[in-house]
Motif scaffolding. Structure first.
Motif, short mmCIF file in Angstrom:
data_model
loop_
_atom_site.label_atom_id
_atom_site.label_comp_id
_atom_site.label_asym_id
_atom_site.label_seq_id
_atom_site.Cartn_x
_atom_site.Cartn_y
_atom_site.Cartn_z
N TYR A 119 0.87 -1.18 0.00
CA TYR A 119 0.00 0.00 0.00
C TYR A 119 0.90 1.23 0.00
N PRO A 120 0.37 2.41 -0.36
CA PRO A 120 1.23 3.60 -0.39
C PRO A 120 1.89 3.90 0.96
N SER A 121 1.20 3.61 2.05
CA SER A 121 1.79 3.88 3.37
C SER A 121 0.92 3.21 4.43
N THR A 122 1.42 3.24 5.66
CA THR A 122 0.59 2.79 6.77
C THR A 122 -0.52 3.82 6.96
N LYS A 123 -1.50 3.49 7.82
CA LYS A 123 -2.61 4.40 8.07
C LYS A 123 -2.67 4.72 9.56
N GLY A 124 -2.97 5.97 9.85
CA GLY A 124 -3.22 6.39 11.22
C GLY A 124 -4.71 6.28 11.51
N GLU A 125 -5.13 6.79 12.67
CA GLU A 125 -6.55 6.68 13.04
C GLU A 125 -7.48 7.42 12.09
N LYS A 126 -7.07 8.60 11.61
CA LYS A 126 -7.95 9.35 10.69
C LYS A 126 -8.16 8.57 9.39
N GLU A 127 -7.05 8.05 8.83
CA GLU A 127 -7.17 7.29 7.58
C GLU A 127 -7.96 5.99 7.79
N THR A 128 -7.79 5.40 8.96
CA THR A 128 -8.54 4.18 9.26
C THR A 128 -10.03 4.49 9.39
N ASN A 129 -10.35 5.61 10.03
CA ASN A 129 -11.75 6.02 10.12
C ASN A 129 -12.32 6.29 8.73
N ASP A 130 -11.52 6.93 7.86
CA ASP A 130 -11.95 7.17 6.47
C ASP A 130 -12.21 5.84 5.76
N TRP A 131 -11.37 4.84 6.03
CA TRP A 131 -11.52 3.50 5.44
C TRP A 131 -12.85 2.88 5.89
N ILE A 132 -13.14 3.01 7.18
CA ILE A 132 -14.41 2.48 7.71
C ILE A 132 -15.58 3.19 7.05
N GLU A 133 -15.51 4.52 6.94
CA GLU A 133 -16.58 5.29 6.30
C GLU A 133 -16.77 4.87 4.84
N TRP A 134 -15.66 4.67 4.13
CA TRP A 134 -15.71 4.21 2.73
C TRP A 134 -16.40 2.85 2.66
N THR A 135 -16.05 1.96 3.59
CA THR A 135 -16.65 0.63 3.61
C THR A 135 -18.15 0.70 3.89
#
Length: 168
Positions: free
Chosen positions: A37-53
């Protein structure tokens, strides 16, 4: 109401929730697990991932599902069906990403096989793809084990991606 979408011999696949943040961070903060993946994810990016899902569940009736050990409920990873753009066309992709501590146990193959069956039997798809970094051998092996064959290589996400597919 149960959030369970699929079960296999060893696994339960259920809908993702906001309280899965901590579990997902086990994968997303691990440099080795996120190598392709382009990089690891922090909490904000992980929350964005959950929202996308959650948006995928709402809009497309599919998405990545949380994979848990059927007996213990232990978090293992995520696997599901997501819409992806492939050369201007919308394709349904089986995606999978598991925590490193359970690599090598066949969980990704077992979950991906269940998603393939679900896609063809329940969603009535006629083609399913998996998009793998050309250097991610474990990921390409999962695609091959569930009956997919390499169709082509495309340029996506800033790199070469192998498109694996299976059709009925």
């Amino acid at each position: 109401m149960s959030n369970t979408v699929l079960t296999t011999k060893r696994l339960t696949l259920r809908k993702m929730r906001h309280d899965d943040m901590k579990n997902l961070m086990e994968i997303f903060s691990d440099r080795e697990a996120m190598r392709y993946y382009p990089s690891t994810k922090g909490e904000k990016e992980t929350n964005d991932w959950i929202e996308w899902t959650l948006a995928n569940y709402e809009n497309d009736r599919v998405g990545l599902w949380i994979v848990e050990d059927k007996k213990t409920g232990e978090f293992l990873g995520q696997c599901g069906i997501v819409p992806q753009e492939v050369e201007g066309r919308s394709e349904m992709e089986i995606g999978y990403l598991f925590t490193r501590r359970v690599w090598g146990n066949g969980y990704a193959t077992e979950a991906a096989l269940a998603c393939k069956k679900f896609g063809f039997d329940q969603l009535k798809l006629t083609k399913i793809v998996s998009l793998c970094d050309i250097y991610n051998t474990p990921s390409t092996k999962v695609a091959e084990r569930i009956g997919m064959r390499r169709e082509k290589i495309i340029y996506k996400w800033g790199k070469e991606i192998a498109v694996y597919s299976v059709s009925i």
